[in-house]
Design a protein around this motif. Sequence first.
Motif, PDB file in Angstrom:
ATOM      1  N   PHE A   2     -11.172  -3.557  -1.134  1.00 29.24           N
ATOM      2  CA  PHE A   2     -11.366  -2.109  -1.209  1.00 29.24           C
ATOM      3  C   PHE A   2     -12.830  -1.732  -1.005  1.00 29.24           C
ATOM      4  N   PHE A  39      -1.119  -5.521  -8.570  1.00 29.59           N
ATOM      5  CA  PHE A  39      -0.525  -4.208  -8.836  1.00 29.59           C
ATOM      6  C   PHE A  39      -1.452  -3.370  -9.722  1.00 29.59           C
ATOM      7  N   ALA A  48       8.890  -5.796 -15.270  1.00 30.16           N
ATOM      8  CA  ALA A  48       9.421  -6.353 -14.032  1.00 30.16           C
ATOM      9  C   ALA A  48      10.108  -7.690 -14.278  1.00 30.16           C
ATOM     10  N   TRP A 106      -0.038   7.677   0.356  1.00 30.52           N
ATOM     11  CA  TRP A 106      -1.385   7.123   0.495  1.00 30.52           C
ATOM     12  C   TRP A 106      -1.595   6.606   1.923  1.00 30.52           C
ATOM     13  N   SER A 116      13.475 -11.676  -9.050  1.00 31.23           N
ATOM     14  CA  SER A 116      13.414 -10.313  -8.527  1.00 31.23           C
ATOM     15  C   SER A 116      12.711  -9.401  -9.522  1.00 31.23           C
ATOM     16  N   ASN A 117      12.052  -8.404  -8.967  1.00 28.41           N
ATOM     17  CA  ASN A 117      11.210  -7.535  -9.779  1.00 28.41           C
ATOM     18  C   ASN A 117      12.048  -6.441 -10.424  1.00 28.41           C
ATOM     19  N   GLY A 118      12.253  -6.562 -11.732  1.00 30.82           N
ATOM     20  CA  GLY A 118      13.102  -5.601 -12.428  1.00 30.82           C
ATOM     21  C   GLY A 118      12.533  -4.196 -12.455  1.00 30.82           C
ATOM     22  N   LEU A 119      11.223  -4.098 -12.295  1.00 29.28           N
ATOM     23  CA  LEU A 119      10.592  -2.776 -12.345  1.00 29.28           C
ATOM     24  C   LEU A 119      10.987  -1.941 -11.133  1.00 29.28           C
ATOM     25  N   GLU A 155      -7.676   1.320  -8.150  1.00 34.52           N
ATOM     26  CA  GLU A 155      -8.215   1.742  -6.854  1.00 34.52           C
ATOM     27  C   GLU A 155      -7.583   3.054  -6.399  1.00 34.52           C
ATOM     28  N   ALA A 156      -6.294   3.251  -6.704  1.00 32.83           N
ATOM     29  CA  ALA A 156      -5.654   4.503  -6.295  1.00 32.83           C
ATOM     30  C   ALA A 156      -6.321   5.697  -6.965  1.00 32.83           C
ATOM     31  N   ARG A 160     -13.957   0.659   2.034  1.00 30.15           N
ATOM     32  CA  ARG A 160     -14.522   1.960   1.718  1.00 30.15           C
ATOM     33  C   ARG A 160     -16.040   1.985   1.850  1.00 30.15           C
ATOM     34  N   PHE A 178       3.332  -4.435 -16.443  1.00 24.32           N
ATOM     35  CA  PHE A 178       4.054  -4.721 -15.202  1.00 24.32           C
ATOM     36  C   PHE A 178       4.932  -5.955 -15.384  1.00 24.32           C
ATOM     37  N   THR A 214      -4.659  -2.343  -7.807  1.00 24.33           N
ATOM     38  CA  THR A 214      -4.437  -1.416  -6.696  1.00 24.33           C
ATOM     39  C   THR A 214      -3.943  -0.059  -7.193  1.00 24.33           C
ATOM     40  N   ILE A 215      -2.839  -0.081  -7.932  1.00 25.06           N
ATOM     41  CA  ILE A 215      -2.203   1.182  -8.332  1.00 25.06           C
ATOM     42  C   ILE A 215      -2.904   1.781  -9.548  1.00 25.06           C
ATOM     43  N   TRP A 231       2.295 -16.990 -10.121  1.00 22.30           N
ATOM     44  CA  TRP A 231       2.452 -15.949  -9.087  1.00 22.30           C
ATOM     45  C   TRP A 231       2.710 -14.600  -9.731  1.00 22.30           C
ATOM     46  N   MET A 232       3.345 -14.612 -10.920  1.00 20.43           N
ATOM     47  CA  MET A 232       3.567 -13.332 -11.589  1.00 20.43           C
ATOM     48  C   MET A 232       2.248 -12.724 -12.044  1.00 20.43           C
TER      49      MET A 232
END
Lengths: 388, 218
Positions: free
Chosen positions: A119, A157, A187, B205, B186-189, A164-165, A123, A183, A160-161, A149-150
């Motif tokens: 970013f 996530f 998730a 965006w 799989s992503n539950g969210l 940075e957003a 930018r 998250f 970014t969300i 990886w999670m």
Amino acid sequence: MKALRKLLDNIKPHVQPGGKFEKFHSTFDAFETFLFVPNTVTHKGSHIRDSIDLKRTMSVVVIALIPALLFGMYNVGYWHFASLGQEVSFMQTFTFGLLKVLPLVIVSYVSGLGVEFIFAQVRGHEVNEGFLVTGMLIPLVMPVDVPLWMVAVATIFAVTIGKEAFGGTGMNVFNPALLARAFVFFAYPAKITGDYIWTAGLSGGTGIIDGFSGATPLGLASAGQMDKIPAINELLLGFIPGSIGETSKIAILIGAAILLLTGVGSWRIMLSGLLGGLSMTLIFNAAGANAYMELSPMTQILMGSFLFGIVFMATDPVTAAQTSRGKWIYGFLVGMFAIMIRVFNPAYPEGTMLAILLMNAFAPLIDHYVIEANISKRLKRALKASNS
Amino acid sequence: MSEDKNTREPMFSAKIVKILTRPFNLENPITVQVLGICSALAVTVQMKPAIVMALSVTVVTAFSNLIISTLRNTIPSRIRIIVQLVVVAALVIIVDQVLKAYVYDVSKKLSVFVGLIITNCILMGRLEAFAMAQKPWPSFVDGIGNGIGYGLILITVGFFRELLGSGKIFGIDVVPQFLYDAGYVSNGLMILPPMALITIGVIIWLQRSKNRELIDKS
């Protein structure tokens, strides 16, 4: 030190505008200002001079997190070998934990800083320093068995969300580290709740001794097994299963002392958070509708991530309330909601994360009304003075 | 309105094509006008309901635009909203009955959201802003364009939510088994509504960083 400075000075001309690698200016700048306090000063307008800048402030928080991290590493090894019923030396225990926790830390930093650098490059900004702390907090609020990886997906996530957003460090509404945990929590619920994930290698592992459950104190409490909750001194020392950084209250208190002595963390938020948690517990004690409500205030405060959240997460200067009175209200409500959610809602064994995220959303509103109240109070005073 | 009634425009003049394609990107009902968000969040868990919903909305917008545009000179302006609602409601009931007859399972999944097309802001927006002042044919094309613009976003969101949330496309597993064996979950969210909002946010965006004139100046 000198050699490092020389190396940086050698690279510098190439990354300045007009140099060969001018695209990497922000990347170079990030490393240079991380290693050395920048020698540039503001030339006009009023400004406050302080001996430390944001990067140094963030480093203090990282230092304050080290005791919790080191103890977390040891605890990971301790519970792994306890589940196998083996007696091993201190070094072996610690090394096992180190090898389990270090990848989490590395993944968190690499993925988070990767996003930050991308970013910044796109930018044309400087690289924000906020991730130094976030990157350390993320592994500390994860269970040890969470897949790498999670952690990476959650970190990307959150940065970014969540950050940075909104415009980068200093602009985010929610604490990015907690966002990363939230998250994973929503998730991949199987990987962050339950009894099997707090001890390395427990799920699907072989050679687990009979009767070993690996349940956290909070898991026991929400299952109604109040008699099995560890005693106060065990909760304090931290030889209990839990997220990596949250278990030892001693280590957290050392961190809190560092934050308070250096003035980096807000004592108002820590104190009011503690008071909020205590008063909620006392209300529950008075109501006494079930065994969970009757737990002593000491146990409630020491269980789970309450202290960790209050000391390291709620005090995040960006997402907390900014005004002094606002900090009292904000901290108090964080403490109250944390205890309330964990007692009332069996689906969320720990309420600290949700309580802080909720209050993050309300912090600007609290500040707004504190400031409004102050303005109207002073207006009244001024009117009175002019009338008399 | 200024052109003579007797000179006939070709069916697909440049103007008509523009009316049709504007809503795809620069005047997209969801990402630019931010209309019809509620159904976009609710029906995008899977691709199939998203596509059926997109088709339903396209049909209803196109024909309600057509009918209202035909009636536009006879509707007293004081009761125009009621008249619009009657037309839309009738069309929605027809669509609902057709869905129940031919794709019952999808119709059950969409549940109230087909009925709620009546209150979909895109419809009222197009009727008020376009059909009340334009001839039937451009109005019809505008309805189709807006339906497709709505559908494009719905299908994009539905694609990502179904792929990442349940590892499927149209109910068929697409994530290979060895990934699951390697520990992929799989992503539950993605199945929860907040993620639909975030996905739409990301689309907005990306769209605005491509079309910088869309960025609000404030």
